[in-house]
Design an enzyme around this catalytic site. Structure first.
Site, PDB file in Angstrom:
ATOM      1  N   LYS A   1     -55.341 -19.570  66.020  1.00 21.44           N
ATOM      2  CA  LYS A   1     -54.540 -20.362  66.964  1.00 21.44           C
ATOM      3  C   LYS A   1     -53.092 -19.885  66.955  1.00 21.44           C
ATOM      4  O   LYS A   1     -52.482 -19.678  68.013  1.00 21.44           O
ATOM      5  CB  LYS A   1     -54.573 -21.833  66.579  1.00 21.44           C
ATOM      6  CG  LYS A   1     -53.520 -22.693  67.274  1.00 21.44           C
ATOM      7  CD  LYS A   1     -53.561 -24.157  66.877  1.00 21.44           C
ATOM      8  CE  LYS A   1     -52.778 -24.463  65.651  1.00 21.44           C
ATOM      9  NZ  LYS A   1     -51.335 -24.671  65.855  1.00 21.44           N
ATOM     10  N   ASN A   2     -52.545 -19.677  65.755  1.00 23.74           N
ATOM     11  CA  ASN A   2     -51.113 -19.374  65.667  1.00 23.74           C
ATOM     12  C   ASN A   2     -50.773 -17.922  65.954  1.00 23.74           C
ATOM     13  O   ASN A   2     -49.617 -17.527  65.850  1.00 23.74           O
ATOM     14  CB  ASN A   2     -50.573 -19.823  64.304  1.00 23.74           C
ATOM     15  CG  ASN A   2     -50.573 -21.343  64.181  1.00 23.74           C
ATOM     16  OD1 ASN A   2     -50.752 -22.052  65.187  1.00 23.74           O
ATOM     17  ND2 ASN A   2     -50.415 -21.849  62.975  1.00 23.74           N
TER      18      ASN A   2
ATOM     19  N   CYS B   1     -46.948 -31.091  66.242  1.00 23.08           N
ATOM     20  CA  CYS B   1     -47.254 -32.044  65.176  1.00 23.08           C
ATOM     21  C   CYS B   1     -45.964 -32.665  64.628  1.00 23.08           C
ATOM     22  O   CYS B   1     -44.952 -31.989  64.465  1.00 23.08           O
ATOM     23  CB  CYS B   1     -47.998 -31.352  64.037  1.00 23.08           C
ATOM     24  SG  CYS B   1     -49.651 -30.824  64.497  1.00 23.08           S
TER      25      CYS B   1
ATOM     26  N   ARG C   1     -38.246 -31.129  64.004  1.00 26.96           N
ATOM     27  CA  ARG C   1     -38.651 -29.756  64.353  1.00 26.96           C
ATOM     28  C   ARG C   1     -37.636 -29.196  65.346  1.00 26.96           C
ATOM     29  O   ARG C   1     -37.911 -29.027  66.521  1.00 26.96           O
ATOM     30  CB  ARG C   1     -40.075 -29.759  64.910  1.00 26.96           C
ATOM     31  CG  ARG C   1     -41.080 -30.225  63.869  1.00 26.96           C
ATOM     32  CD  ARG C   1     -42.498 -29.935  64.234  1.00 26.96           C
ATOM     33  NE  ARG C   1     -42.841 -28.526  64.017  1.00 26.96           N
ATOM     34  CZ  ARG C   1     -44.055 -28.045  64.286  1.00 26.96           C
ATOM     35  NH1 ARG C   1     -44.941 -28.818  64.826  1.00 26.96           N
ATOM     36  NH2 ARG C   1     -44.329 -26.789  64.050  1.00 26.96           N
TER      37      ARG C   1
ATOM     38  N   ASP D   1     -49.467 -25.165  56.019  1.00 25.12           N
ATOM     39  CA  ASP D   1     -50.586 -25.694  56.820  1.00 25.12           C
ATOM     40  C   ASP D   1     -51.801 -26.028  55.974  1.00 25.12           C
ATOM     41  O   ASP D   1     -52.726 -26.680  56.471  1.00 25.12           O
ATOM     42  CB  ASP D   1     -50.972 -24.702  57.919  1.00 25.12           C
ATOM     43  CG  ASP D   1     -49.891 -24.636  58.975  1.00 25.12           C
ATOM     44  OD1 ASP D   1     -49.904 -23.699  59.785  1.00 25.12           O
ATOM     45  OD2 ASP D   1     -49.009 -25.519  58.972  1.00 25.12           O
TER      46      ASP D   1
ATOM     47  N   ARG E   1     -56.960 -29.655  68.645  1.00 22.66           N
ATOM     48  CA  ARG E   1     -55.882 -28.722  69.024  1.00 22.66           C
ATOM     49  C   ARG E   1     -55.996 -27.423  68.243  1.00 22.66           C
ATOM     50  O   ARG E   1     -55.521 -26.381  68.684  1.00 22.66           O
ATOM     51  CB  ARG E   1     -54.511 -29.359  68.750  1.00 22.66           C
ATOM     52  CG  ARG E   1     -54.148 -30.522  69.640  1.00 22.66           C
ATOM     53  CD  ARG E   1     -52.738 -30.961  69.391  1.00 22.66           C
ATOM     54  NE  ARG E   1     -51.834 -29.819  69.426  1.00 22.66           N
ATOM     55  CZ  ARG E   1     -50.712 -29.762  68.717  1.00 22.66           C
ATOM     56  NH1 ARG E   1     -50.356 -30.747  67.931  1.00 22.66           N
ATOM     57  NH2 ARG E   1     -49.944 -28.698  68.799  1.00 22.66           N
TER      58      ARG E   1
END
Ligand code: EPZ
Length: 419
Positions: free
Chosen positions: A25-26, A118, A123, A307, A398
């Site tokens: 995903k990242n 998230c 952030r 994570d 997600r």
């Protein structure tokens, strides 16, 4: 209260089997943002995730055609498109901010608002904005709106990031790859997903040199061609399924790179797991009972990834003995603690530190507070005695494709339900 989609889990089954991690995903999210620099890109091994769908909406709004065939996304520039990203898509995820660098390089202007993502404690995007301003971007903040332009185009710069921010590094790399000048980046993050982004940008025609001292030299180009690129396996997803085997006393093989998971694998070994690795595979055999992992400090890569902090806290909650976490990346990333306590976890939090003493876990009614916290409570429920329910599972969707089918394939007693 209308019914919501949720999960019903009965703990106690040992998970075993073999799975292949999806595309990361990242990695796919910054690479999709970078496709705005190119005329046509083919991205293979794209996971089917809600965040990927948001990126596709944004690309279509910006004038690109996006087609999916299986796990391949083809992104083709069609027309000039809009020069703004609608707030609902900006707020849907963190990675929407990554369209800033590419849009400034390609068309010299974009209007957007701060991104969502998230809730991990603040952030901010100050490092993104400061880096792009050093390349000539003019960014004015009017309330919640960021009006960003590059009068006369972006120019090369020597940018030093004061913290190895993953997203700021990615925004800078994308902007520099689309700017016909030399940009030097020091203090950059070095996650494998950034290496994958650099591989994509190189294949599109940017000259990128990674120096032994960590500096990155980018010689960008006005028009990048695009390329065919295959996304690397998702190391966080892979570690999540290894942890599912570890917490249930099972045995799982995952196809992903052990090199990208050195710190988490060391922690799993300290907890009593037997781990063998191939070039692109990891096999874990769990002990009857996990032991505490001692001290785990989250750090930028190659340190222990933030994570996996929530997921390893679930392991620690079920283990014999103590585990202490120091969270240095998102010091307030503890939303999962309250949910793990509902299962009987013995967790003490003080500032950016948490100490867990293993205890028997009993099924309970749980919810997901963010993506990795959701995965953590599911893993804890798999090890708990009795039945648990989990709500707000859209957080999990997600970042984990086929999460429930994969766990069922491994033998978990888990199903979608209305709660
Ligand atoms: C990326 O987020 C990942 N997201 C996160 O994964 C991951 O936790 C994080 O990197 C760290 O590895 C994606 O790649 C989509 P950062 P990002 O910029 O880029 C501070 C998941 O679960 N900071 O490295 O937002 C920030 O507040 C997600 O997949 C600033 O102060 O992370 C944090 O304390 C969650 N100003 C630290 O730096 C800035 O401008 C690290 O953030 C930017 C960041």
């Amino acid at each position: 209260m209308p019914f919501m989609r949720g999960l019903r889990i009965v703990g106690g089954n040992r998970l075993s089997g073999t799975i292949a991690a999806h595309g990361a995903k990242n990695a796919v999210l910054p690479i999709l943002a970078a496709t705005v620099l190119c005329s046509r890109s083919e991205i293979k091994n794209c996971p089917d995730l809600s965040d990927v769908a948001v990126s596709c909406h944004i690309l279509r709004h910006l004038g690109f055609a996006v087609e999916r065939a299986g796990d391949t996304l083809t992104v083709t520039r069609e027309d000039t498109g809009c020069r703004d990203v609608p707030p609902e898509w900006m707020r849907a995820m963190r990675s929407s901010i990554l369209f800033l660098g590419g849009m400034l390089a390609r068309c010299g202007s974009v209007t957007l608002c701060p991104p969502g993502g998230c809730a991990l404690g603040g952030r901010p995007i100050d490092l993104h904005l400061s880096a792009l301003r050093q390349m000539g971007a003019v960014i004015t903040e009017e309330g919640d709106t960021l009006r960003c332009t590059a009068p006369g185009g972006l120019h090369g710069a020597a940018v030093r990031l004061p913290y190895p921010s993953v997203g700021a590094t990615e925004n800078l790399l994308i902007a520099a790859a689309g700017t016909p000048a030399e940009t030097k980046i020091t203090g950059a993050a070095a996650e494998p997903e950034i290496t994958d982004l650099m591989a994509y940008l190189r294949a599109c025609g940017a000259l990128i040199e990674s120096r032994p001292d960590g500096a990155i030299l980018v010689q960008g180009r006005e028009a990048l061609t695009g390329c065919c690129h295959t996304i690397l396996p998702d190391r966080i997803e892979a570690a999540t399924y290894l942890a599912a085997a570890a917490i249930t006393g099972g045995k799982v093989t995952v196809y992903a790179s052990p090199e990208h998971l050195a710190a988490p694998l060391a922690a799993l070994r300290r907890m009593g797991c037997r781990i063998t690795t191939g070039e692109q595979s990891i096999t874990l055999i769990a002990p009857e009972r996990l032991q505490g992992a001692g001290n785990i400090v989250t750090l930028p890569y190659p340190g222990f990834p933030t994570d996996l902090q929530a997921i390893f806290m679930a392991l620690a909650a079920a283990a014999e003995g103590y585990t202490a976490f120091t969270e240095t990346v998102f010091p307030r990333r503890w939303a999962h603690v309250e949910e793990l306590r509902r299962l009987g976890a013995d967790i003490t939090v003080a500032g950016s530190h948490a100490v867990i003493r293993g205890a028997p876990l009993i099924g309970s009614a749980l919810t997901c507070t963010d993506l990795r916290a959701g995965a953590a409570v599911v893993l804890a429920a798999l090890a708990a005695r009795g039945e648990s329910t989990v709500t707000a599972i859209s957080h999990i969707e997600r970042g984990y494709a086929d999460f429930v089918p994969t766990l069922r394939h491994l033998g978990a007693d888990i199903c979608l339900t209305e709660v």
